[in-house]
Motif scaffolding. Structure first.
Motif, PDB file in Angstrom:
ATOM      1  N   LYS A 106       0.844  -1.185   0.000  1.00 24.29           N
ATOM      2  CA  LYS A 106       0.000   0.000   0.000  1.00 24.29           C
ATOM      3  C   LYS A 106       0.882   1.238   0.000  1.00 24.29           C
ATOM      4  CE  LYS A 106      -0.832   0.545   4.971  1.00 24.29           C
ATOM      5  NZ  LYS A 106      -1.869   0.653   5.988  1.00 24.29           N
ATOM      6  N   LEU A 107       0.315   2.315  -0.450  1.00 20.08           N
ATOM      7  CA  LEU A 107       1.028   3.583  -0.469  1.00 20.08           C
ATOM      8  C   LEU A 107       0.032   4.726  -0.461  1.00 20.08           C
ATOM      9  CD1 LEU A 107       0.873   4.897  -3.610  1.00 20.08           C
ATOM     10  CD2 LEU A 107       2.293   2.904  -4.038  1.00 20.08           C
ATOM     11  N   HIS A 108       0.482   5.853   0.006  1.00 19.56           N
ATOM     12  CA  HIS A 108      -0.282   7.091  -0.100  1.00 19.56           C
ATOM     13  C   HIS A 108       0.302   7.828  -1.295  1.00 19.56           C
ATOM     14  CE1 HIS A 108      -1.323   7.055   4.484  1.00 19.56           C
ATOM     15  NE2 HIS A 108      -1.859   6.050   3.825  1.00 19.56           N
ATOM     16  N   THR A 124      -6.941   2.396  -6.481  1.00 19.04           N
ATOM     17  CA  THR A 124      -7.271   3.466  -5.539  1.00 19.04           C
ATOM     18  C   THR A 124      -8.281   2.936  -4.533  1.00 19.04           C
ATOM     19  OG1 THR A 124      -6.897   5.083  -7.288  1.00 19.04           O
ATOM     20  CG2 THR A 124      -8.158   5.812  -5.356  1.00 19.04           C
ATOM     21  N   SER A 125      -7.991   3.127  -3.243  1.00 18.66           N
ATOM     22  CA  SER A 125      -8.831   2.563  -2.189  1.00 18.66           C
ATOM     23  C   SER A 125      -9.335   3.608  -1.209  1.00 18.66           C
ATOM     24  CB  SER A 125      -8.046   1.486  -1.440  1.00 18.66           C
ATOM     25  OG  SER A 125      -7.697   0.442  -2.302  1.00 18.66           O
ATOM     26  N   SER A 126      -9.289   4.872  -1.589  1.00 17.91           N
ATOM     27  CA  SER A 126      -9.816   5.912  -0.702  1.00 17.91           C
ATOM     28  C   SER A 126     -10.211   7.123  -1.535  1.00 17.91           C
ATOM     29  CB  SER A 126      -8.781   6.333   0.346  1.00 17.91           C
ATOM     30  OG  SER A 126      -7.775   7.155  -0.255  1.00 17.91           O
ATOM     31  N   GLY A 133      -0.099  18.741   3.450  1.00 16.69           N
ATOM     32  CA  GLY A 133      -0.558  19.820   2.595  1.00 16.69           C
ATOM     33  C   GLY A 133      -0.711  19.449   1.132  1.00 16.69           C
ATOM     34  N   ILE A 134      -0.603  18.161   0.805  1.00 15.92           N
ATOM     35  CA  ILE A 134      -0.662  17.686  -0.585  1.00 15.92           C
ATOM     36  C   ILE A 134      -1.778  16.639  -0.683  1.00 15.92           C
ATOM     37  CG2 ILE A 134       0.621  16.508  -2.421  1.00 15.92           C
ATOM     38  CD1 ILE A 134       3.212  17.521  -0.978  1.00 15.92           C
ATOM     39  N   PRO A 135      -2.662  16.727  -1.712  1.00 16.89           N
ATOM     40  CA  PRO A 135      -3.713  15.715  -1.846  1.00 16.89           C
ATOM     41  C   PRO A 135      -3.144  14.336  -2.205  1.00 16.89           C
ATOM     42  CG  PRO A 135      -3.917  17.391  -3.579  1.00 16.89           C
ATOM     43  CD  PRO A 135      -2.768  17.783  -2.722  1.00 16.89           C
ATOM     44  N   HIS A 136      -3.613  13.331  -1.480  1.00 19.28           N
ATOM     45  CA  HIS A 136      -3.167  11.950  -1.675  1.00 19.28           C
ATOM     46  C   HIS A 136      -4.374  11.022  -1.778  1.00 19.28           C
ATOM     47  CE1 HIS A 136       0.637  13.495  -0.052  1.00 19.28           C
ATOM     48  NE2 HIS A 136       1.221  12.368  -0.404  1.00 19.28           N
ATOM     49  N   VAL A 137      -4.140   9.799  -2.237  1.00 19.99           N
ATOM     50  CA  VAL A 137      -5.112   8.706  -2.156  1.00 19.99           C
ATOM     51  C   VAL A 137      -4.374   7.460  -1.687  1.00 19.99           C
ATOM     52  CG1 VAL A 137      -6.781   9.516  -3.881  1.00 19.99           C
ATOM     53  CG2 VAL A 137      -4.790   8.172  -4.615  1.00 19.99           C
TER      54      VAL A 137
END
Length: 147
Positions: A106-108, A124-126, A133-137
């Motif tokens: 898994k990773l962000h 993508t699981s979220s 401060g950076i958008p992640h999934v």
């Protein structure tokens, strides 16, 4: 181009310099957030360096949890981002995770890199969330377990 597992403090310092350039200077992540307790050679993480023309230009690490390898701090210096080096880092980290018995990775991932990870088999699981401060999934990939 090639990647190698980091085994010396000198190599680890090269990885830290790349991360500082990419995450701290380019993306504005606070220095005290970027580096943590997993940034050692003796911890639960293994680190990689990727080379282009024998120069270290990218890095990443895998943190081992029970049957899960969590990829973190994956980055490449800006002038080298169009040479396929990200795939080399991911492949090397996947091999390291599988060797340690991981059945899932898994990773962000930063949302701007979501397509890159999807092409490599990650799902993508979220919903997007903010991290430093950076958008992640959250992205996940099942892998063959070796043990």
């Amino acid at each position: 181009m090639h990647a190698t597992k980091i085994t010396s403090e000198e190599e680890l310092k090269k990885a830290f310099a790349i991360r500082e350039q990419v995450f701290v200077k380019e993306q504005g992540v606070p220095l005290e957030v970027e580096f943590d307790q997993y940034d050692t050679l003796a911890g639960i993480c293994e680190h990689v360096l990727v080379f282009y023309n024998e120069q270290a230009v990218g890095t990443g690490r895998v943190r081992f949890m029970v049957e899960v390898g969590k990829f973190e701090r994956i980055c490449i210096l800006e002038p080298y981002r169009k040479f396929g080096l990200g795939k080399v880092i991911i492949k090397t980290l996947e091999e390291m995770a599988e060797e340690r018995g991981a059945s899932q990775i898994k990773l962000h991932g930063q949302t701007q890199a979501e397509g890159f990870y999807t092409k490599l088999g990650y799902q993508t699981s979220s919903k997007p969330f903010m991290e430093d401060g950076i958008p992640h999934v959250l992205m996940i990939k099942e892998v063959a377990k070796k043990s």
